[in-house]
Every structure is written in C-alpha cells, then in structure tokens.
Motif scaffolding. Sequence first.
Motif, PDB file in Angstrom:
ATOM      1  N   UNK A  21       7.917  -4.471  12.809  1.00  0.00           N
ATOM      2  CA  UNK A  21       6.599  -4.633  13.387  1.00  0.00           C
ATOM      3  C   UNK A  21       6.269  -3.488  14.330  1.00  0.00           C
ATOM      4  N   UNK A  22       7.287  -3.016  15.021  1.00  0.00           N
ATOM      5  CA  UNK A  22       7.035  -1.945  15.977  1.00  0.00           C
ATOM      6  C   UNK A  22       6.572  -0.690  15.264  1.00  0.00           C
ATOM      7  N   UNK A  23       7.249  -0.347  14.196  1.00  0.00           N
ATOM      8  CA  UNK A  23       6.826   0.864  13.497  1.00  0.00           C
ATOM      9  C   UNK A  23       7.282   0.982  12.052  1.00  0.00           C
TER      10      UNK A  23
ATOM     11  N   UNK B 115       0.619 -10.123  13.911  1.00  0.00           N
ATOM     12  CA  UNK B 115       2.072 -10.219  14.090  1.00  0.00           C
ATOM     13  C   UNK B 115       2.572  -9.383  15.257  1.00  0.00           C
ATOM     14  N   UNK B 116       2.030  -8.178  15.370  1.00  0.00           N
ATOM     15  CA  UNK B 116       2.473  -7.307  16.457  1.00  0.00           C
ATOM     16  C   UNK B 116       2.054  -7.861  17.808  1.00  0.00           C
TER      17      UNK B 116
ATOM     18  N   UNK C  90      -2.298  -7.655   8.398  1.00  0.00           N
ATOM     19  CA  UNK C  90      -1.474  -8.674   9.059  1.00  0.00           C
ATOM     20  C   UNK C  90      -0.773  -8.208  10.328  1.00  0.00           C
ATOM     21  N   UNK C  91      -0.536  -6.905  10.418  1.00  0.00           N
ATOM     22  CA  UNK C  91       0.177  -6.385  11.587  1.00  0.00           C
ATOM     23  C   UNK C  91      -0.558  -6.658  12.897  1.00  0.00           C
TER      24      UNK C  91
ATOM     25  N   UNK D 197       4.209 -10.396  18.900  1.00  0.00           N
ATOM     26  CA  UNK D 197       5.624 -10.012  18.951  1.00  0.00           C
ATOM     27  C   UNK D 197       6.201 -10.140  20.346  1.00  0.00           C
ATOM     28  N   UNK D 198       5.508  -9.608  21.305  1.00  0.00           N
ATOM     29  CA  UNK D 198       6.079  -9.526  22.640  1.00  0.00           C
ATOM     30  C   UNK D 198       5.758 -10.724  23.505  1.00  0.00           C
ATOM     31  N   UNK D 199       4.862 -11.587  23.004  1.00  0.00           N
ATOM     32  CA  UNK D 199       4.512 -12.779  23.779  1.00  0.00           C
ATOM     33  C   UNK D 199       4.204 -12.393  25.225  1.00  0.00           C
TER      34      UNK D 199
ATOM     35  N   UNK E 207       6.635  -9.707  29.201  1.00  0.00           N
ATOM     36  CA  UNK E 207       6.751 -10.814  28.257  1.00  0.00           C
ATOM     37  C   UNK E 207       7.051 -12.124  28.967  1.00  0.00           C
TER      38      UNK E 207
ATOM     39  N   UNK F  57       0.825  -1.206   0.000  1.00  0.00           N
ATOM     40  CA  UNK F  57       0.000   0.000   0.000  1.00  0.00           C
ATOM     41  C   UNK F  57       0.857   1.252   0.000  1.00  0.00           C
TER      42      UNK F  57
ATOM     43  N   UNK G  52       4.972   6.568  15.976  1.00  0.00           N
ATOM     44  CA  UNK G  52       5.795   6.413  14.775  1.00  0.00           C
ATOM     45  C   UNK G  52       5.020   5.564  13.786  1.00  0.00           C
TER      46      UNK G  52
ATOM     47  N   UNK H 202       1.265   1.890  13.109  1.00  0.00           N
ATOM     48  CA  UNK H 202       1.657   0.567  13.565  1.00  0.00           C
ATOM     49  C   UNK H 202       2.071   0.579  15.024  1.00  0.00           C
ATOM     50  N   UNK H 203       2.821   1.611  15.411  1.00  0.00           N
ATOM     51  CA  UNK H 203       3.251   1.656  16.813  1.00  0.00           C
ATOM     52  C   UNK H 203       2.070   1.870  17.740  1.00  0.00           C
TER      53      UNK H 203
END
Lengths: 473, 473
Positions: free
Chosen positions: B328-330, A203-204, A199-200, A207-209, B210, A102, A167, A170-171
């Motif tokens: 992924x973060x930004x 996935x995000x 998808x973010x 990310x940090x589980x 986490x 995009x 930022x 996404x952040x």
Amino acid sequence: MKKYCYGICFLISVAINILFSIHLYVGDGPNQEISCRSSLTWSEKAAAEAEAVAAISCSGHGRAFLDGSISDGQPVCECYGCYSGTDCSELSPGCAADANSGDPIYLEPFWMQNAADTAVVISGWHRMSYEYADDPMMSPELDKYIRKLHSVAGNAITQDRYIVFGVGSSQLLSAAVYALSSQNSSSPSNVLASTPFYHLYKDQTRLFNSKNFVYRGDTNSWQTNNTDVIEFVTSPTNPGGELKKSVTGGKTIHDHAYFWPQFTPIPGPSDHDLMIFSLSKLTGHAGTRFGYVVYAVLASSFFQLSSVRWAIIKDKDVYDKVLNYIYLANAGISKDTQLRVLKVLKVAMKADGKPFFEFAYNQMSDRWNRLTSVFSKSTRFSIQPRHPLHCNFFHQTRQPSPAYAWVRCERQEDNDCAAVLKAGKIIGQSGSTLSAKDRYARLSLIKSQDDFELLMQRLTELVSLENHNIEMI
Amino acid sequence: MKKYCYGICFLISVAINILFSIHLYVGDGPNQEISCRSSLTWSEKAAAEAEAVAAISCSGHGRAFLDGSISDGQPVCECYGCYSGTDCSELSPGCAADANSGDPIYLEPFWMQNAADTAVVISGWHRMSYEYADDPMMSPELDKYIRKLHSVAGNAITQDRYIVFGVGSSQLLSAAVYALSSQNSSSPSNVLASTPFYHLYKDQTRLFNSKNFVYRGDTNSWQTNNTDVIEFVTSPTNPGGELKKSVTGGKTIHDHAYFWPQFTPIPGPSDHDLMIFSLSKLTGHAGTRFGYVVYAVLASSFFQLSSVRWAIIKDKDVYDKVLNYIYLANAGISKDTQLRVLKVLKVAMKADGKPFFEFAYNQMSDRWNRLTSVFSKSTRFSIQPRHPLHCNFFHQTRQPSPAYAWVRCERQEDNDCAAVLKAGKIIGQSGSTLSAKDRYARLSLIKSQDDFELLMQRLTELVSLENHNIEMI
C-alpha cells in the motif's frame, strides 16, 4: 657472377612476397587481436551480458531479464498472455485473458526500438551517498527534465511550483493526505473521492489509522458544509477515462496518472494546487516505481516559513510536510531509479515528444477501434461512451482512448459482471474493488500485445456466443 | 631475351614487395575497421557514455556521475571533504570537517576496484511490469542471494524465515511498528527504544499520529508491567557500537544495520523475531535505498491464515501486515534497484565474502587506530570504550570498529559538545538528536577518505590546541 646475384635476389624477393601473402591472408595473430580490441574497458562485460540476455528470443511472446531465475545457465523466459514453455512458444488453449491489472507493457515495443538511447550503464560506485550535491533527495537534472516534459506535453503548469518525487504515485497519495490533513486530532480531515475510484485511496488512508484524517467514502454521500475536506480528484477518471473537476470545493489532490496524450485529449495545461503524476502510465515503467507531485503556488499564504533555499513565500508548509514525509518514510527514492527515469524521459521528449506520444496514442486508439467494433455487436455488454474534445497536443479534435474499458453487464440477472466475464475466460476487476457496483467490471487495455490479442479473442468469442443465444452461466 | 625477362620479373617482384610493405605497415583502411568493430550493438553507446563519465578525474577528490549537472558538455565533479573547483583540486583552507551524517562512501574504492563485475546495464525495457513472474513485488533471485549472504557472513538465521524488501531500512522500521502494533485503538502499543537511539525511531513513529501506537521514549523511563510494548533494539548500537539485547521483554524490532564484520565482532548468527538490515551500511550504497526485514518463525501461532503460497503455519500475520504496508505504501520497491542490489551482493559474496569484508574491516580498523591514537592525547574529549569479543567471521578475538565515534566532552563547562567541536571546525551530530545529552556528540567515521583525513586533521589540531592550553571558546 652478376647473373648468379640476380638469380638469388630474385628468389629472395619472391620468397618475401610469398611470406607477405601468407601474413596478409592468414592473419598475423596477436597483431590482429590488438587492433581489434574494443575501446571499452570495465563496462564491456556488463554490456555483453545484457545484450546476451536481450537476445534470448522467447519466441516474441515473452521476455528474459538479467535477474530472472536461472535455468540451463541463462535467465528463463517470462511469458505474456497464455504463452508458456521455456521459449514461450506453447499456447495454452482455453486459458483466460487476464485483463485485471493496469500493467503497462503496451509501450515495450517503443523502448526496444530505442534500445541504444534508453540503455543505461550503472557503475558499482554510482551515487553511493544519501544526498545529491545540490539536494538531499532529488536529482536536479531530473527535476529539470520533468518540467520540460510538461512543457512539451502541454498538460501541466510547473513554473513557480515545487516538485517532489516518490516511490510510485501511491506513496505520494499518502504523502499528500498527510500534508493536507488537520493537525488537530479532535477534528480530523475527511477524505473523499468520487466513485468509481482507485482502491488505493481508501486502503492507504485507512492504513495508518491516523488521528489526523479519516476516510469517509464517496463525495456524493457527504455533506460538505464548512467541514475539513480532502478530495481525491482523478482526471481522467480510472476507469472511465473522462476529465473531471472537484465536486466538494475542499482541498484537492489531483491524480493525473492518465492525463497524457495517449489516453485523453489535452485541452490545456492543468493548474491545480496539488497534482500527482506517475511514470508507470506515461512511459510504461511500472516496475521502476517512480511518481512525482507538483505543488501549485498560492498567491498569498498564511504559512511564512523561513528557508535559505526559497526567497518567495508560497505554500511551503504543504511542500515541507510532503518532503518531510518522504524523508521520514524512506529518505527519498533510489538514485539508481532517478538516473533511469532521466534516461527514459529524455528519449520520450525527443523531437517535442512527437515520436513517443504518437506511438503511444496509436497503440491506444487502435485498441479502442477494435474494442468498440466488438462491443458494437453486443447488447449484453456495453462500455463507457466517449466524447471527443479538442487536443492541444495533437492539434485536432479526437476521442479519448482510456487505459481501461468500464464494462457494464446490461442483463438484469448479470449483477456480478466480473463473474460473467470470468465464465467467458476473461479476468477483469470487479466494480466493488473500485467502490462501484459489481454490475460493472474493469478491463485493462494497456498490457502486452499478446495479452490484448487474447482479450480480443475472448471478447469476440463471448459476443459470438451471445449472438448465438447460448447461455454460458 | 631470357636475361631481359629475369630483369623485368625481378623488378615486378620488388615492386610487389614494396606494395606489400606499404599495405602491411600503413594499414588497409576499411578492412581494419571491419575487423575492429565491437561485437556490442545497442548497449555500446550507453557503455561508452558511462566510461567517459567515470574517466573524468576530479583530481581523485570527487566523482562525476551520469546524471550530474552539465557544465562544458559534461557532468560536473562533485567534490569530497573541503575540496572544490571544477576538478576538485582546490582545497579550501580552514573549512570544517563534516562528520555529521552516516554517509558511507568509505567503500567506494572497493567498488571501483571491482568495476567490471559490479557494472550493470539496464535496458530501456527492463522489467516494466508491476510484478515479477513468481512474486508481486520482490525478486526471487535477490531473496536467494540475501540468504546466501547471511550464511557467508554468519550473522543471521534466515532458514524458515520470511524476507521483505523496503526502500531503505527506514521504511521497514515504519512497517514493522505497524505490523506489531495493536489493532485496538483504545489500547495502543507503546513504542520504546534505549537512549541514545537513531532519531528516525521517534520521528517516524510520530509521523502518522496513529491510533494504534504511541511513541513513549526511553526504555529506562517506562514501566513495562503487562503493557503492550514494541521495543527498538539496535545492535550494535548507534552510535556506541556495542552489541545489545532487549530490556523490556516485549515485542522487539532488532535494527541490525551495523551487524556486519566490518563494524563488530560476529559472535554468532542473530536469531530474533524481526531483524532489519540495510544495504547502506553493508556495502555503502546508501543512495540506492534498499533494506530488508527478516522474520523469525514462531513454532506455534494464533494466526492461521490460509495462503496458497505457504503451507506451513508460522507468524504469517506479521509477515502479511508488513507486506501489505509495503504494497500500500508504494507497491514494492523499484525493480531497477533490486537488479543493482543483486549485482552488488554477488560481488560482495565472492570467495566467501573474504575480499569484501576484509577490505571493509581494514578500512574501519585503520580509522579506529588513528582515532584512538589522537584521543589518547586528550583529556578534554573522550570516545566510547571498546571491548574485544570473539568474531566467528574472522576467527579471532578483535575489537569492534563502529561506524561512529561517540565523543564526550569531559570539562564541566563543555555541556554542548557539538558546539565545542564546531568551534574547532568539526561538524558532529548533537547528542540530543539521538535523544541523549548534548554533552555527547557523534562523529561519522564512514565517509570518504578525503572526509576522514580532514576529520583527523581537525581533531589533531583541536587536541594540539588543548595541549597548548589555548581556549577556543
């Protein structure tokens, strides 16, 4: 004697006239340079450098940037579509139309037309401090203009709401999940979204589980009886482009990245608890990485936190958590970025936003007209239906003009639509990337004009081939 | 008749003389304007605007910025130290010296002296795309210059190492912990640091709660037998300023934010597995939010991941994880920021970095000379001892000149040193914020000259009072 004097005087006068003539028409050297010195001083070098780079033509099929790789003493041309070569004049025949990402270059012409108003000169000492005078992380001027923007576009209520910058959106998606999630590790929040989705989100969240929240998937497959749910509501949807509401009734994060007049009718201003917006899709400045979240006010609140800055008790707990996240994550966003965004938004809002939003909308609706025309000739491929709505911004009933085409391969054997398109030299994003079936593929409609022309060319070829009954796979 | 002709001709010639004189000395109007038109076009307006704002004097005790709040049609002055008023000329007597934050304005004069070389003009269409031509997120030019910078400063090995950019080193600390941490939730990694340490290490690590890593605190209090350890090694330390090594022998994250010639002797280039650097402390551009991590190469590696971009198998697994995190973060950091950083670093590196690093070092060593002079007169307060080392950059043995003074209150009853200083109108950071005892307090020595002068004034007053035996608390 007198006659002699007159003669001498006359000759002197004529000689003076000759000298004057030489002086006037040949130039007086140093004086002319002094009188022609520009009134600019320290910024002139940088300005001249920027204009020189902007003047590199790239044949109209690419762009050179100040920080591009250097070749022959100047930044190289970075080419669009299937163009290549040092000046982007060479067209590679048979190369694929990349409609995967995009990447919002569709608005580049508008910013080039408004070059003088949107340029910004950043001095070497611009805002070196960690903080603004009246805020640790966010520009008060920019906050003010974002609120004005939403008033002009009529797409969100900002009064009595907090705004936090991030930022890129996404952040902020991460920050929002963090802020809304359970503080009780033995009972984590369940994060959901409606398929297809960006998808973010998945996935995000993974990310940090984190112990505080767990990704659960599609809203359809989740029983929401009295459980702690955080739902991503994308409206308009990516990729379909329709306006949506929450389905779980739980806590919501509204992703309004595409909720602007160029993509969708604006029936009225959005008024949800937590709304995320992104500069990328609004103005096309994806590289700048700027997004923001607008927090709604709850009339009553459990969370009474004292703060010298706000006297009114609202949902400050959520606000504080997001702010804390952004602070800990990276101590706020670049102040250079905030200045640039301010410049861009001021121009976008001129004349009640009409020139900007009309330009952007015309781009999108032209592209949709051409797209629907091509797909109307196909039975092998279909795109999402669109339903007209009244738009408060343009004061008329109109079709949506989404950022993406959500293509469905209709033939039973075409269950990997992205592969089918790829064989036709079109690169789309597979349905599974958006957690949907691979019978679907997403095509980006917001790239450069060169990219869109190439996409149309390949689609036209593909549909022609279909209509001549030639198998491609 | 002839005489008459001569007379007329003479008068005409004199008349022409007079007209020429008028033309020459009064000006020819339009011609002069044409010959003085600047060669700049679209960038001129932005350049003029920036210069006008830079010219707002603020009495030399503050700065006006392009995006400051507007008052009387221009951005307001944002004042340093205890100055206030619309032009920062009013000194509030008795106001406290704020030495709490590490806000690095100490280098502002250098950037103002290099105004022409460090200004950057960002066009309205600068890098709108998500990606660079040759990289999804990071400017290849900037990567190149960072490697050159380390070569010039001689403080880190970058050859055969990867570099990843982040939004300030704070984001990279998170990313590094994520990348090094266990993927096995039942056996999380233990995150440690040596006291005193930057508060972000603890706060960030706890932020996400986490399952993959847990914050354990001070290295001294942890048994490290065969357990999965990630250690933050800050070198030079914050706030002490000494060079340090790992104590646990586990996986390390070296925070080298202060490992530059202005703060410490450079005995040689650092060569650790994972090294984090920050623009904030190097050039003073804290507001820009830019940091980067340098990954070392391991000669052998368990992790063989294929990638079309690198043929050599190194510790790509760690690299890929950090990249993934940042993505992924930004989705990477602002491209406007990356352009600005490139501009600033090019100037910092001119003439082998000598003008820049000498300026910065002279600032710091002058401040330390004055500081040690004041503290030498006190028995109530002490600051950290310093030990000279050979510096490869300046080719001499020299003292460190750390960014902070680590003040110890020596009297038994002064166990809250920050409170003691506060009563003396000095705001420092309490020892406990850095996980040390409150008998210590940290004072920032890298703020503006106005802030430093005020700090010195208050310290001098405090020590004078001490020496006159007047109790303040």
